[in-house]
Design a protein around this motif. Structure first.
Motif, mmCIF file in Angstrom:
data_model
loop_
_atom_site.group_PDB
_atom_site.id
_atom_site.type_symbol
_atom_site.label_atom_id
_atom_site.label_comp_id
_atom_site.label_asym_id
_atom_site.label_seq_id
_atom_site.Cartn_x
_atom_site.Cartn_y
_atom_site.Cartn_z
ATOM 1 N N THR A 201 0.811 -1.216 0.000
ATOM 2 C CA THR A 201 0.000 0.000 0.000
ATOM 3 C C THR A 201 0.846 1.268 0.000
ATOM 4 O O THR A 201 0.413 2.304 -0.495
ATOM 5 C CB THR A 201 -0.922 0.032 1.236
ATOM 6 O OG1 THR A 201 -0.120 0.008 2.433
ATOM 7 C CG2 THR A 201 -1.866 -1.161 1.232
ATOM 8 N N LYS A 204 1.333 2.833 -3.464
ATOM 9 C CA LYS A 204 0.157 2.985 -4.324
ATOM 10 C C LYS A 204 0.130 4.373 -4.957
ATOM 11 O O LYS A 204 0.208 5.393 -4.270
ATOM 12 C CB LYS A 204 -1.121 2.754 -3.509
ATOM 13 C CG LYS A 204 -2.401 2.769 -4.326
ATOM 14 C CD LYS A 204 -3.609 2.479 -3.447
ATOM 15 C CE LYS A 204 -4.880 2.377 -4.253
ATOM 16 N NZ LYS A 204 -5.211 3.650 -4.929
ATOM 17 N N ASP A 205 0.053 4.400 -6.291
ATOM 18 C CA ASP A 205 0.007 5.646 -7.069
ATOM 19 C C ASP A 205 1.259 6.513 -6.846
ATOM 20 O O ASP A 205 1.196 7.738 -7.005
ATOM 21 C CB ASP A 205 -1.251 6.454 -6.728
ATOM 22 C CG ASP A 205 -2.530 5.708 -7.068
ATOM 23 O OD1 ASP A 205 -2.556 5.034 -8.116
ATOM 24 O OD2 ASP A 205 -3.497 5.789 -6.285
ATOM 25 N N LYS A 230 3.165 -5.078 -8.563
ATOM 26 C CA LYS A 230 1.972 -5.665 -7.943
ATOM 27 C C LYS A 230 1.187 -4.597 -7.175
ATOM 28 O O LYS A 230 0.054 -4.835 -6.757
ATOM 29 C CB LYS A 230 2.373 -6.802 -7.001
ATOM 30 C CG LYS A 230 3.007 -7.991 -7.706
ATOM 31 C CD LYS A 230 3.468 -9.038 -6.707
ATOM 32 C CE LYS A 230 4.134 -10.214 -7.410
ATOM 33 N NZ LYS A 230 4.635 -11.236 -6.446
ATOM 34 N N THR A 231 1.801 -3.425 -7.006
ATOM 35 C CA THR A 231 1.158 -2.297 -6.338
ATOM 36 C C THR A 231 0.373 -1.473 -7.357
ATOM 37 O O THR A 231 0.890 -1.127 -8.426
ATOM 38 C CB THR A 231 2.209 -1.397 -5.663
ATOM 39 O OG1 THR A 231 2.898 -2.149 -4.674
ATOM 40 C CG2 THR A 231 1.559 -0.188 -5.012
ATOM 41 N N SER A 232 -0.835 -1.126 -7.037
ATOM 42 C CA SER A 232 -1.707 -0.384 -7.943
ATOM 43 C C SER A 232 -1.163 1.021 -8.219
ATOM 44 O O SER A 232 -0.809 1.758 -7.298
ATOM 45 C CB SER A 232 -3.105 -0.282 -7.334
ATOM 46 O OG SER A 232 -3.936 0.545 -8.112
ATOM 47 N N GLY A 233 -1.095 1.377 -9.496
ATOM 48 C CA GLY A 233 -0.766 2.737 -9.900
ATOM 49 C C GLY A 233 0.689 3.141 -9.743
ATOM 50 O O GLY A 233 1.028 4.311 -9.924
#
Length: 245
Positions: A201, A204-205, A230-233
Motif C-alpha cells: 500500500t 500505491k500511485d 503488484k502495487t496499484s498505480g
C-alpha cells in the motif's frame, strides 16, 4: 601522534594551529585515491583529479530515451533511467565498484551519490520521485559483507532530491551469487533472483526510483520492478552508478 592527541590539540587551536593540524593529519593519515593510490590533495575527494577526468561518462542526456531504457523495452515499463558511468572489462569504473562492494570502501557510494544527486537536482528530471528504493542484498550476504553497497549512495540521493530513502521494504528472498562480474549471458539467464515486497500500500500511485550500483542485462532490476508492479498505480524509474556496455 595518535588520534587522541590530535583531538586535544584541536580543542585549543587558533586558525594557524588548525592549518598545522590539517598538515599533521595529512602526514600521519594520508588520504589516497581509491583508484591509483596517489595521495589526494586539498579539495580532492575519494579519487584524484586525474582519475576523475578519466572516468567514462555515459552522457545520457535523455532520461527517457537511452540505452538503459532500451534494456527494459518489452519487459517492464520504466519512466526514466540514468547511469553516470560506463563499466568496461578493465578500467577505473570496475576498480571503484569492486572496492565499493568487496573492500568496504563505502565512501565511493557517497562520492557517486553526491555527484549524481547534484546532476539530478539541477535539472529536476527526477523531481516527481516519491521514494528511493535500493536493490536489496540477501540478509546472509549483508551479514557477511556488513553493508549494502548502495545504502550510502541512496542516503546521499535522499538529501539532494529531498525524497525518502526506504530500506527493508523490498527484500531479497534468494541468496544467489554476485552478478556484477558475471557474463551478460549468465546474468540474462539468471532467473533465480526473487524479491518480496512487504507493504503493497505504501507505493500505491507513487513514483519509485530503484537504485543499484550497476545495470548490465537488467535482470535484477527487472525482478525488483515486477514485484513492485503488484502495487496499484505505481510508476518506476531506474538509477545506477554504472552501465555495462
Amino acid at each position: 601522534m595518535n588520534a587522541t592527541i590530535l583531538s586535544n590539540f584541536r580543542m585549543n587551536c587558533n586558525p594557524q594551529k588548525m592549518e598545522l593540524l590539517k598538515d599533521l593529519r595529512a602526514l600521519f593519515y594520508p588520504r589516497i585515491c581509491a583508484n591509483c593510490s596517489q595521495q589526494l590533495i586539498q579539495n580532492e575527494s575519494i579519487i584524484c583529479t586525474f582519475c576523475r577526468h578519466d572516468l567514462p561518462l555515459t552522457h545520457f542526456q535523455s532520461y527517457t530515451k537511452n540505452k538503459i531504457n532500451a534494456i527494459f523495452y518489452g519487459r517492464v515499463t520504466i519512466e526514466k533511467a540514468f547511469a553516470l558511468l560506463f563499466l568496461r572489462k578493465k578500467g577505473i569504473t570496475k576498480n571503484l565498484i569492486h572496492k565499493l562492494k568487496y573492500q568496504g570502501t563505502e565512501e565511493i557510494g557517497i562520492f557517486f551519490g553526491n555527484w549524481i544527486g547534484e546532476i539530478l537536482s539541477e535539472n529536476e528530471e527526477f523531481s516527481t520521485v516519491d521514494f528511493i528504493l535500493p536493490v536489496p542484498i540477501h540478509a546472509k550476504k549483508q551479514k557477511i559483507r556488513g553493508y549494502n553497497q548502495v545504502t550510502k549512495f541512496g542516503k546521499c540521493l535522499q538529501r539532494h532530491l529531498k525524497t525518502p530513502f526506504l530500506e527493508n521494504v523490498l527484500v531479497r528472498k534468494s541468496a544467489n551469487t554476485t552478478q556484477t562480474f558475471k557474463s551478460r549471458f549468465e546474468r540474462f539467464n539468471d532467473l533465480d533472483t526473487k524479491f518480496s515486497l512487504l507493504n503493497f500500500t505504501i507505493f500505491k500511485d507513487k513514483h519509485v526510483l530503484i537504485i543499484d550500483d550497476v545495470v548490465t542485462t537488467g535482470a535484477t532490476l527487472e525482478a525488483c520492478a515486477l514485484e513492485l508492479l503488484k502495487t496499484s498505480g505505481i510508476r518506476i524509474s531506474i538509477l545506477t552508478m554504472a552501465y555495462t556496455e
